[in-house]
Design a protein around this motif. Sequence first.
Motif, mmCIF file in Angstrom:
data_model
loop_
_atom_site.group_PDB
_atom_site.id
_atom_site.type_symbol
_atom_site.label_atom_id
_atom_site.label_comp_id
_atom_site.label_asym_id
_atom_site.label_seq_id
_atom_site.Cartn_x
_atom_site.Cartn_y
_atom_site.Cartn_z
ATOM 1 N N THR A 1 0.825 -1.206 0.000
ATOM 2 C CA THR A 1 0.000 0.000 0.000
ATOM 3 C C THR A 1 0.860 1.257 0.000
ATOM 4 N N ASP B 1 -1.173 7.023 -3.802
ATOM 5 C CA ASP B 1 -2.047 6.365 -2.823
ATOM 6 C C ASP B 1 -3.292 7.222 -2.673
ATOM 7 N N ALA C 1 -6.128 6.315 -0.943
ATOM 8 C CA ALA C 1 -6.981 5.736 0.099
ATOM 9 C C ALA C 1 -7.891 6.784 0.727
ATOM 10 N N ALA D 1 -7.966 2.526 -2.344
ATOM 11 C CA ALA D 1 -6.746 2.092 -1.648
ATOM 12 C C ALA D 1 -5.800 1.419 -2.627
ATOM 13 N N TYR E 1 -5.904 -0.974 -7.596
ATOM 14 C CA TYR E 1 -6.584 -0.261 -6.517
ATOM 15 C C TYR E 1 -7.799 -1.086 -6.062
#
Length: 313
Positions: A183, A204, A206, A211, A230
């Motif tokens: 991640t 990223d 998220a 995410a 993702y």
Amino acid sequence: MDCNEARPLLDANADHELPAPDAHRVQQHIDSCDACRRESENLRALSESLRAAPYHRAPESLRTRILAGLPETDDAVSASRAPTGAAVKPPPRQPRWRTWLDSWLNGGHGPQGDFGGSGAAVGANRLIAQGWLTALVVALCAVAAGVTLSLRRPAEFAPFADELVESHVRAQVSGRDIDVISTDRHTVKPWFNGRLDYSPPVEDLAASGFALEGGRLDYLAHQRVAVLVYRYRKHVIDVYVFPQAGSGDTGTGRGAGSAAPATLAREGYSISHWNSEGMTWWAITDAAPDALSGLEAALKARLQGGSERTEGG
């Protein structure tokens, strides 16, 4: 592709009936399999022999026998059964408008009599008719051109979209949908170094509901490409990213899709395309199209905010 998959497609491949992606996969297998290559060569030789065989016209006697064996039409039956000397039912009359049009185009001389047209009237009517016919032909050509242009652009991208769906599905069913699981964009981005001749932007997202799960290498449109994976709720989104080509690109190679439609739907999958920061992006998922719209907006905001530069890549 193995022999079990390739064998049923050899016939169609020999006759050039397969879509480009399937033909490419079959040919790759043929090049690596002696048995399938021999079978393919035999099929092609048979096809060429059949095309080269001489053509023999059926004799007239056969045509006569076939016609004699056909059932008679209603008009022929009625005529044959009518008493001798009885009047035979005439063929149906033309509609009045057709008879009038034929007569008018002939300058007033037709089956319904003389409209009183002189030689000048004949010429005038014919000129008017030619004008109307010319206008009709021009209008039909314009409509045909419009339909062709509206249908042509999506068709240009059909093979690429099909290959995109195949790549996404293949990754999901093979269990090899992620090569580098992380991640952390600072782990995923360096992983591509040395594996590609470009450095894909990695973000990223998220905080926006998308995410980052990792990335992988894939082969698309005859090239290696980076795929960012993702997660949106319970849906996987594959994002293919590669350098944007020139404006003349049609969507089937590096920089694919500079003139492609922004959104597509293919076999139940939502597909989205955009260009940003010198890269071409293609995203595909089984979620609704608005998920891709949200991802695109979040990604563009991050890239335009300069996270790649401010965080040192």
